[in-house]
Write a protein that holds these residues in place. Sequence first.
Motif, PDB file in Angstrom:
ATOM      1  N   LEU A 184     -77.910  92.161  11.215  1.00  0.00           N
ATOM      2  CA  LEU A 184     -76.953  92.250  10.119  1.00  0.00           C
ATOM      3  C   LEU A 184     -77.658  92.524   8.799  1.00  0.00           C
ATOM      4  CD1 LEU A 184     -74.043  92.021   9.182  1.00  0.00           C
ATOM      5  CD2 LEU A 184     -74.367  89.543   8.993  1.00  0.00           C
ATOM      6  N   PHE A 185     -78.739  91.835   8.535  1.00  0.00           N
ATOM      7  CA  PHE A 185     -79.452  92.032   7.276  1.00  0.00           C
ATOM      8  C   PHE A 185     -80.039  93.436   7.183  1.00  0.00           C
ATOM      9  CE2 PHE A 185     -80.321  87.204   7.217  1.00  0.00           C
ATOM     10  CZ  PHE A 185     -79.061  86.976   6.687  1.00  0.00           C
ATOM     11  N   ASN A 186     -80.567  93.923   8.318  1.00  0.00           N
ATOM     12  CA  ASN A 186     -81.109  95.280   8.296  1.00  0.00           C
ATOM     13  C   ASN A 186     -80.031  96.316   7.989  1.00  0.00           C
ATOM     14  OD1 ASN A 186     -83.624  94.326   8.918  1.00  0.00           O
ATOM     15  ND2 ASN A 186     -83.535  94.854  11.086  1.00  0.00           N
ATOM     16  N   THR A 187     -78.865  96.156   8.607  1.00  0.00           N
ATOM     17  CA  THR A 187     -77.791  97.125   8.398  1.00  0.00           C
ATOM     18  C   THR A 187     -77.229  97.044   6.984  1.00  0.00           C
ATOM     19  OG1 THR A 187     -77.256  96.855  10.739  1.00  0.00           O
ATOM     20  CG2 THR A 187     -75.639  98.001   9.363  1.00  0.00           C
ATOM     21  N   LEU A 188     -77.062  95.822   6.491  1.00  0.00           N
ATOM     22  CA  LEU A 188     -76.569  95.676   5.121  1.00  0.00           C
ATOM     23  C   LEU A 188     -77.568  96.250   4.110  1.00  0.00           C
ATOM     24  CD1 LEU A 188     -74.963  92.113   5.228  1.00  0.00           C
ATOM     25  CD2 LEU A 188     -73.803  94.325   5.116  1.00  0.00           C
ATOM     26  N   ALA A 204     -67.657 105.227   3.210  1.00  0.00           N
ATOM     27  CA  ALA A 204     -67.395 105.545   4.619  1.00  0.00           C
ATOM     28  C   ALA A 204     -68.312 104.759   5.541  1.00  0.00           C
ATOM     29  CB  ALA A 204     -67.562 107.046   4.841  1.00  0.00           C
ATOM     30  N   VAL A 205     -69.568 104.630   5.117  1.00  0.00           N
ATOM     31  CA  VAL A 205     -70.516 103.871   5.931  1.00  0.00           C
ATOM     32  C   VAL A 205     -70.102 102.411   5.998  1.00  0.00           C
ATOM     33  CG1 VAL A 205     -72.888 103.046   6.065  1.00  0.00           C
ATOM     34  CG2 VAL A 205     -72.442 105.436   5.530  1.00  0.00           C
ATOM     35  N   LEU A 206     -69.652 101.855   4.889  1.00  0.00           N
ATOM     36  CA  LEU A 206     -69.239 100.456   4.868  1.00  0.00           C
ATOM     37  C   LEU A 206     -68.036 100.230   5.781  1.00  0.00           C
ATOM     38  CD1 LEU A 206     -69.830  97.701   3.712  1.00  0.00           C
ATOM     39  CD2 LEU A 206     -68.343  98.245   1.765  1.00  0.00           C
ATOM     40  N   ARG A 207     -67.074 101.162   5.761  1.00  0.00           N
ATOM     41  CA  ARG A 207     -65.925 101.029   6.658  1.00  0.00           C
ATOM     42  C   ARG A 207     -66.363 101.114   8.121  1.00  0.00           C
ATOM     43  NH1 ARG A 207     -63.423 104.399   2.790  1.00  0.00           N
ATOM     44  NH2 ARG A 207     -63.813 106.231   4.108  1.00  0.00           N
ATOM     45  N   SER A 208     -67.262 102.031   8.415  1.00  0.00           N
ATOM     46  CA  SER A 208     -67.764 102.149   9.790  1.00  0.00           C
ATOM     47  C   SER A 208     -68.532 100.895  10.198  1.00  0.00           C
ATOM     48  CB  SER A 208     -68.665 103.378   9.920  1.00  0.00           C
ATOM     49  OG  SER A 208     -67.940 104.559   9.638  1.00  0.00           O
ATOM     50  N   LEU A 213     -69.151  95.963  13.336  1.00  0.00           N
ATOM     51  CA  LEU A 213     -69.462  94.543  13.442  1.00  0.00           C
ATOM     52  C   LEU A 213     -68.354  93.777  14.155  1.00  0.00           C
ATOM     53  CD1 LEU A 213     -71.137  93.783   9.994  1.00  0.00           C
ATOM     54  CD2 LEU A 213     -72.233  93.998  12.237  1.00  0.00           C
ATOM     55  N   ARG A 214     -67.110  94.202  13.985  1.00  0.00           N
ATOM     56  CA  ARG A 214     -66.021  93.536  14.698  1.00  0.00           C
ATOM     57  C   ARG A 214     -66.235  93.615  16.221  1.00  0.00           C
ATOM     58  NH1 ARG A 214     -62.170  96.031  10.855  1.00  0.00           N
ATOM     59  NH2 ARG A 214     -61.536  94.400   9.399  1.00  0.00           N
ATOM     60  N   ALA A 215     -66.799  94.725  16.672  1.00  0.00           N
ATOM     61  CA  ALA A 215     -67.056  94.879  18.107  1.00  0.00           C
ATOM     62  C   ALA A 215     -68.380  94.253  18.524  1.00  0.00           C
ATOM     63  CB  ALA A 215     -67.039  96.357  18.483  1.00  0.00           C
ATOM     64  N   ALA A 216     -69.368  94.271  17.626  1.00  0.00           N
ATOM     65  CA  ALA A 216     -70.718  93.872  18.008  1.00  0.00           C
ATOM     66  C   ALA A 216     -70.932  92.372  17.973  1.00  0.00           C
ATOM     67  CB  ALA A 216     -71.740  94.552  17.099  1.00  0.00           C
ATOM     68  N   VAL A 217     -70.429  91.694  16.940  1.00  0.00           N
ATOM     69  CA  VAL A 217     -70.736  90.280  16.753  1.00  0.00           C
ATOM     70  C   VAL A 217     -70.280  89.416  17.929  1.00  0.00           C
ATOM     71  CG1 VAL A 217     -70.249  88.251  15.330  1.00  0.00           C
ATOM     72  CG2 VAL A 217     -70.891  90.415  14.246  1.00  0.00           C
ATOM     73  N   ALA A 236     -72.315 103.731  18.136  1.00  0.00           N
ATOM     74  CA  ALA A 236     -71.734 103.418  16.829  1.00  0.00           C
ATOM     75  C   ALA A 236     -72.814 103.190  15.776  1.00  0.00           C
ATOM     76  CB  ALA A 236     -70.848 102.175  16.955  1.00  0.00           C
ATOM     77  N   TYR A 237     -73.886 102.515  16.163  1.00  0.00           N
ATOM     78  CA  TYR A 237     -74.985 102.272  15.228  1.00  0.00           C
ATOM     79  C   TYR A 237     -75.646 103.579  14.783  1.00  0.00           C
ATOM     80  CZ  TYR A 237     -79.645 100.927  13.626  1.00  0.00           C
ATOM     81  OH  TYR A 237     -80.805 100.801  12.893  1.00  0.00           O
ATOM     82  N   LEU A 238     -75.901 104.471  15.751  1.00  0.00           N
ATOM     83  CA  LEU A 238     -76.536 105.732  15.393  1.00  0.00           C
ATOM     84  C   LEU A 238     -75.623 106.608  14.539  1.00  0.00           C
ATOM     85  CD1 LEU A 238     -78.388 106.569  18.733  1.00  0.00           C
ATOM     86  CD2 LEU A 238     -79.414 105.904  16.543  1.00  0.00           C
ATOM     87  N   GLU A 239     -74.320 106.518  14.756  1.00  0.00           N
ATOM     88  CA  GLU A 239     -73.396 107.243  13.880  1.00  0.00           C
ATOM     89  C   GLU A 239     -73.515 106.726  12.447  1.00  0.00           C
ATOM     90  OE1 GLU A 239     -71.650 109.794  14.395  1.00  0.00           O
ATOM     91  OE2 GLU A 239     -71.540 109.995  16.585  1.00  0.00           O
ATOM     92  N   LEU A 240     -73.643 105.421  12.315  1.00  0.00           N
ATOM     93  CA  LEU A 240     -73.832 104.846  10.975  1.00  0.00           C
ATOM     94  C   LEU A 240     -75.120 105.347  10.337  1.00  0.00           C
ATOM     95  CD1 LEU A 240     -72.787 101.112  11.547  1.00  0.00           C
ATOM     96  CD2 LEU A 240     -71.645 102.763  10.060  1.00  0.00           C
ATOM     97  N   MET A 241     -76.196 105.318  11.114  1.00  0.00           N
ATOM     98  CA  MET A 241     -77.470 105.755  10.577  1.00  0.00           C
ATOM     99  C   MET A 241     -77.452 107.257  10.258  1.00  0.00           C
ATOM    100  SD  MET A 241     -79.239 103.027  10.301  1.00  0.00           S
ATOM    101  CE  MET A 241     -77.644 102.281   9.908  1.00  0.00           C
ATOM    102  N   HIS A 242     -76.733 108.013  11.073  1.00  0.00           N
ATOM    103  CA  HIS A 242     -76.642 109.451  10.819  1.00  0.00           C
ATOM    104  C   HIS A 242     -75.877 109.730   9.518  1.00  0.00           C
ATOM    105  CE1 HIS A 242     -76.571 113.711  11.683  1.00  0.00           C
ATOM    106  NE2 HIS A 242     -75.250 113.724  11.533  1.00  0.00           N
ATOM    107  N   MET A 243     -74.869 108.917   9.226  1.00  0.00           N
ATOM    108  CA  MET A 243     -74.140 109.069   7.960  1.00  0.00           C
ATOM    109  C   MET A 243     -75.043 108.740   6.772  1.00  0.00           C
ATOM    110  SD  MET A 243     -70.443 107.434   8.998  1.00  0.00           S
ATOM    111  CE  MET A 243     -69.706 107.771   7.392  1.00  0.00           C
ATOM    112  N   ARG A 244     -75.978 107.832   6.988  1.00  0.00           N
ATOM    113  CA  ARG A 244     -76.880 107.470   5.889  1.00  0.00           C
ATOM    114  C   ARG A 244     -77.921 108.549   5.645  1.00  0.00           C
ATOM    115  NH1 ARG A 244     -81.761 104.599   5.162  1.00  0.00           N
ATOM    116  NH2 ARG A 244     -82.018 104.192   7.378  1.00  0.00           N
ATOM    117  N   MET A 245     -78.431 109.152   6.714  1.00  0.00           N
ATOM    118  CA  MET A 245     -79.451 110.199   6.556  1.00  0.00           C
ATOM    119  C   MET A 245     -79.111 111.362   7.479  1.00  0.00           C
ATOM    120  SD  MET A 245     -82.611 108.014   8.194  1.00  0.00           S
ATOM    121  CE  MET A 245     -82.367 106.859   9.527  1.00  0.00           C
ATOM    122  N   PRO A 246     -78.078 112.131   7.142  1.00  0.00           N
ATOM    123  CA  PRO A 246     -77.598 113.198   8.035  1.00  0.00           C
ATOM    124  C   PRO A 246     -78.617 114.294   8.291  1.00  0.00           C
ATOM    125  CG  PRO A 246     -76.572 113.360   5.880  1.00  0.00           C
ATOM    126  CD  PRO A 246     -77.296 112.061   5.889  1.00  0.00           C
TER     127      PRO A 246
END
Length: 363
Positions: A184-188, A204-208, A213-217, A236-246
């Motif tokens: 969680l800390f790494n993602t935040l 968009a990243v925050l919404r994703s 997290l609703r599914a993962a926790v 889902a995690y890689l989609e988040l990371m891809h949005m951060r550094m496309p």
Amino acid sequence: MKGVSESPAPAARPAFFLTKGWRRVSVALALAVTVGLPLGFHWMSGPAALLLRTITLALIAVSIFGLFERWPKRLPRWLARWVLQVVGVGVAMPLTTITIYILSTGAGAPSFWLVKDRMDGWMMLTFLGILLAPWTALAALVRQKEAFARHQALAFDLERSELERQALDARLHLLQAQVAPHFLFNTLANVQALVDAGSSHASAVLRSLTAYLRAAVPLLHEPAATLGQELQLVEAYLELMHMRMPDRLQFVLHADPAALALRCPPTTLLTLVENAVRHGIDPSEEGGRIEIDVQRRGDRCVIRVSDTGVGLRQNDQGLGTGLSTLRERLQLMFGGDAQLRVTAQEPRGVCAELILPAVKGAN
């Protein structure tokens, strides 16, 4: 009350002792036949009469032995129950032989002790009963105590195994609780970096991230997950990371359908992928590609997570807390039956290979 000890109640004894009655009767009858049949050919009344009498003595001995095993419930401290059983069996033998000879004396016939042959027969039968019955009872007590000791040892072993299992479960849950804030800390931190940079993708990243997290926790509190669930989280995690550094992250997933139902500790695959992002792709100016391959090979499952990032560096110190925690969780779940190897790739990058037993998760 002083001077009185309480013997174990029948219900308190192990249930398997109550099923041993037929064995006692079988041993007693076998001993009666072994003694009575050969001597009966030299007996005045014939082998059938002697065999009937030895069988009667054997059944009486078993009955007395069982009676004093349960009664009386309370004994004086100075009297051990096993002594009462052995002495009771010994005393019952002459009393039983006297009763047999009295009952077998016909009406008007002289008492058996007045007839030399009958008196000799009574003495021999009494002697055999006193000689064999108490020692047989003592041997039965020794075997019973040995069986009880084995039963207790087995019960202690089972209890110790259960306590060890509970301790391992507690340790596994503790490690999983450590994984949750670590991820969680790494993602935040990644979201915070987008916000600080004023990126238009931050919202968009925050919404994703919230949906992820609703599914993962909830899975973090489960004792085990399936690789199918893990792949969904990783995607889902890689989609988040891809949005951060496309422009700096590409990824591809290959999964054998036969491996999707296999069991693994929660966030196993996610830990390997997050490690590749954090230690491989993030530090690289050019970014890189992450390739995930999950295959079932017979009774083993092989998971590979490779990246084309910066590769192994001397200051990585084992590539972070995530892998060391993962190794310990694998040890707790699979013992030494799981292997995790991290190797360098050419021309650059890292490959993490995990080999697990192919164990299916609960339906």
